[in-house]
Design an enzyme around this catalytic site. Structure first.
Site, short mmCIF file in Angstrom:
data_model
loop_
_atom_site.label_atom_id
_atom_site.label_comp_id
_atom_site.label_asym_id
_atom_site.label_seq_id
_atom_site.Cartn_x
_atom_site.Cartn_y
_atom_site.Cartn_z
N GLU A 135 1.21 -1.26 -0.16
CA GLU A 135 0.04 0.42 -0.03
C GLU A 135 1.05 1.16 -0.38
O GLU A 135 -0.15 2.05 -0.96
CB GLU A 135 -0.91 -0.25 1.58
CG GLU A 135 -2.25 -1.02 1.25
CD GLU A 135 -3.12 -0.66 0.37
OE1 GLU A 135 -3.22 0.03 0.02
OE2 GLU A 135 -4.28 -1.11 0.05
N SER A 152 -26.46 -31.15 52.62
CA SER A 152 -26.07 -31.42 53.10
C SER A 152 -24.17 -30.77 52.94
O SER A 152 -23.35 -30.73 53.90
CB SER A 152 -25.43 -32.60 52.90
OG SER A 152 -26.19 -34.41 53.41
#
Length: 686
Positions: free
Chosen positions: A79, A339
């Site tokens: 680019e 429990s």
């Protein structure tokens, strides 16, 4: 000389014109760069879950350091070769583009620099005209003066479009490759370089062939620039282009939504979670759910004992499963612990000098008022040590200890330690049933209590965000000796089938009616809590903590990938057999003996509804709402009514109560009086 003067004058005139044009432009708006997706990160900065922006885009924060260096080199080569040297405009590239346009009569190459592309992304315009290009050039110069090269590159990496609602290279990398852009293959990097030039026409999930050709053109440029060998490029061309988008990470969705809702303005949330462990435990929950009914879910919580930081939080099996109510965070759901609270009864009994692990307890038929506790297997062991009673989870010896300790005292100590305990309504005296699960608690609070045991009785708040614990003295549940007694006892609890014994201290729990299965365990470093059940609190036949939740717990510890650390013995601990204990600790002694003789109080009897009754809800409807009258005879007030194990009234002095059913079906209605006596009936609502 004359031509040089004319050129100089032309340059000066052009510069002056550009300067004047720049002065007519409004200030550069960089709002688009600040608008990013909210992200939730783990303790090391790994992405747990991103969120869409307000306008429905994926735009993850990203910088130069977050991207593969080879991708950046390829981006510049394709680019903007002179990006690191120019001042926003590349005159050479612009002259080349202009010459190509004059020769061919069309735009061959744009001549735009990366900085000019950033300018276009900050101020998007549809037209592609000379005026638009001039504006980009002026803005590019302005951007170069305002930002460093690294900051400009960060802007491009964040703003570049990649098709659909994907903006930024990080979002694209996750969507197309399912990973961070830190480690990209040559083919992957080339595709990400190619897409922003024509993001909609080159979307690989829609136009695979077009995307592939664009990628190959980038690869050709990469080879020419010497960034990859011919062999690497050939191999990259053979790599398939993704044909569909991948889902973004969605780890710990319940916690992520919670923290974002608490601080909606923040764009980044760093948590204490460990992404690897979170993923492992979520996978464990999914695997274990395959053997359960479709409505049954699993919640898991893993905590670092040293800091109280939550390392993993699995709120349910599948966030999107409607039948499991997956959107609910079940680590926060109030449930009966069965429990699972027994270790704290023993810890407080040890702490108060009532008993020792080798104190002998009676496991045989006993009555407390009219309350007659029974063991889970309906059998009795006779005389057993407190150690064995806790390891075997015997109910009768536990109730004997709780009776000596006092239910209210027990609940007060848990609350003082920071646990939230839910009762039908404050003010009523709790009965002995609280020791066997007759209350409500969340997985978070239960796990926190076990963290306290692992820390020698010292409590810490659980945290999902990094930070320091509140200043001041931490509340203490029990002293270190009592905590070690319990830890040492639970370390010897029989493990589930095929599990290694003596690895972790753990306890299971099964709530009344098989609605909840629990298993919570700890070593010196970590505590993990597991809950299994239905989000709607429905019964699940065969749902037992030891057979369902305990194997998940042991598997979760195995996935920690760490060896368990032993518990250090406190210096004042008494390690002795029963016969060598001080006489007061050899047997549990109480001032009021327990007998099976009938007491003066009339026996508790549930008068209405009777056992097996079929009740027509329509006949009992009042103002469109069905209401069922409940009546009790005998017993001692106050009375607490429960339906399917869940309290539906506060303790009441009167013998009648009203309850509004939620729907039709079989229910079990129970009543508990002030002495702890209880009676239950099963009825059908139709």
């Amino acid at each position: 000389m004359r031509s040089l003067g004319i050129a100089t004058l032309g340059i000066a005139t052009t510069a002056g014109a550009l300067t004047y044009y720049a002065s007519t432009l409004p200030p550069l708006d960089i709002t688009a760069a600040r608008d990013r997706s909210t992200v939730v990160l783990d303790r090391d900065g790994k992405l747990l879950r991103p969120f869409l922006t307000a306008d429905g885009r994926w735009k993850l924060p990203v910088g130069e350091a977050d991207v593969d260096p080879r991708y950046l080199a390829m981006l510049k080569a394709f680019e903007d070769k002179r990006f690191d040297r120019h001042w926003g405009i590349d005159p050479t590239a612009m002259l080349r583009a202009a010459g190509q346009m004059l020769l061919s009569g069309r735009v061959v190459s744009g001549g735009s620099t990366l900085t000019m592309q950033v300018a276009r992304l900050l101020e998007p315009r549809e037209e592609r005209s000379l005026a638009a290009k001039l504006r980009q050039a002026v803005r590019a110069v302005e951007i170069e003066r305002r930002f460093s090269k690294s900051e400009i590159l960060d802007l491009y990496l964040t703003l570049a479009p990649f098709g659909g609602n994907l903006e930024g290279v990080r979002a694209a990398s996750f969507a197309y490759f399912g990973k961070e852009p830190k480690r990209l293959s040559t083919a992957e990097a080339a595709l990400l370089v190619a897409l922003p030039q024509a993001p909609e026409q080159r979307r690989p999930d829609r136009f695979t062939e077009t995307a592939s050709r664009a990628r190959d053109r980038v690869l050709a440029r990469v080879e020419a620039a010497g960034l990859a060998t011919r062999g690497e490029v050939a191999a990259a061309r053979e790599e398939p282009v993704p044909t569909a988008r991948k889902p973004f990470p969605s780890l710990a969705p319940h916690v992520a939504e919670q923290v974002v809702a608490e601080s909606p303005a923040a764009r980044s949330h760093r948590l204490t979670l460990d992404a690897r462990l979170q993923a492992n435990l979520e996978q464990l929950a999914r695997e274990r759910s395959l053997g359960l009914a479709p409505q049954v879910s699993i919640a898991i919580l893993a905590v670092d004992n040293d800091t109280g930081e939550i390392r993993a939080s699995v709120g349910g099996v599948d966030y999107f499963a409607a039948e499991r109510a997956g959107a609910l965070d079940l680590t926060r759901a109030l449930r009966s612990p069965g429990s699972a609270l027994k270790p704290f009864i023993y810890a407080l009994a040890f702490d108060n000098g009532i008993a020792h692990p080798e104190t002998m307890l009676e496991d045989r038929p006993a009555r407390y008022g009219l309350y007659v506790p029974e063991n889970f297997d309906l059998g009795f062991q006779g005389m057993v040590s407190a150690r064995k009673a806790l390891q075997l989870s015997l109910n009768v010896p536990t109730v004997e200890l709780l009776s000596a300790l006092g239910p209210q005292r027990f609940l007060s100590r848990l609350r003082d330690a920071g646990a939230t305990i839910a009762m039908p309504k404050e003010g009523g005296a709790p009965g002995l049933a609280v020791g066997l699960g007759g209350l409500g608690i969340t997985l978070q609070d239960l796990t926190r209590l076990y963290v306290g045991l692992a820390r020698g009785g010292e409590m810490l708040p659980l945290r999902v965000k990094p930070g320091t614990n509140p200043a001041g003295e931490a509340p203490r549940l029990v002293d270190p000796v009592a905590a070690w007694y319990v830890a040492d006892t639970l370390l010897g609890a029989p493990p589930p089938l095929n599990a290694m014994p003596g690895r972790i201290a753990y306890k299971t729990g099964t709530s009344y009616g098989y609605r909840d299965a629990w298993a919570v365990g700890f070593d010196r470093k970590h505590t993990i809590g597991v809950w299994v059940g239905r989000a709607d609190n429905g019964a699940v036949p065969g749902l037992v903590g030891r057979t369902v939740a305990a194997p998940i717990l042991f598997d979760a510890f195995a996935r920690l990938g760490l060896d368990p650390r032993p518990f250090p013995q406190p210096p004042n601990a008494i390690v002795a057999t029963t016969s060598n204990l001080p006489p007061p600790l050899r047997h549990l002694r109480q001032d009021v003996p327990k007998t099976l003789a009938a007491l003066a109080t009339p026996g508790l009897k549930l008068a209405f509804p009777p056992e097996g009754a079929r009740i027509d809800l329509a006949a009992s409807a009042l103002d469109g709402k069905a209401e069922l009258n409940l009546k009790v005879d005998g017993g001692a007030p106050p009375y607490t009514w429960l339906v399917d194990g869940t309290p539906v009234t506060p303790p009441l002095r009167r013998r009648e109560a009203a309850w509004q059913p939620g729907g039709k079906g079989f229910v079990r209605i129970s009543v508990i009086d002030g002495t702890g006596a209880s009676e239950s009936v099963s009825v059908r609502l139709q």
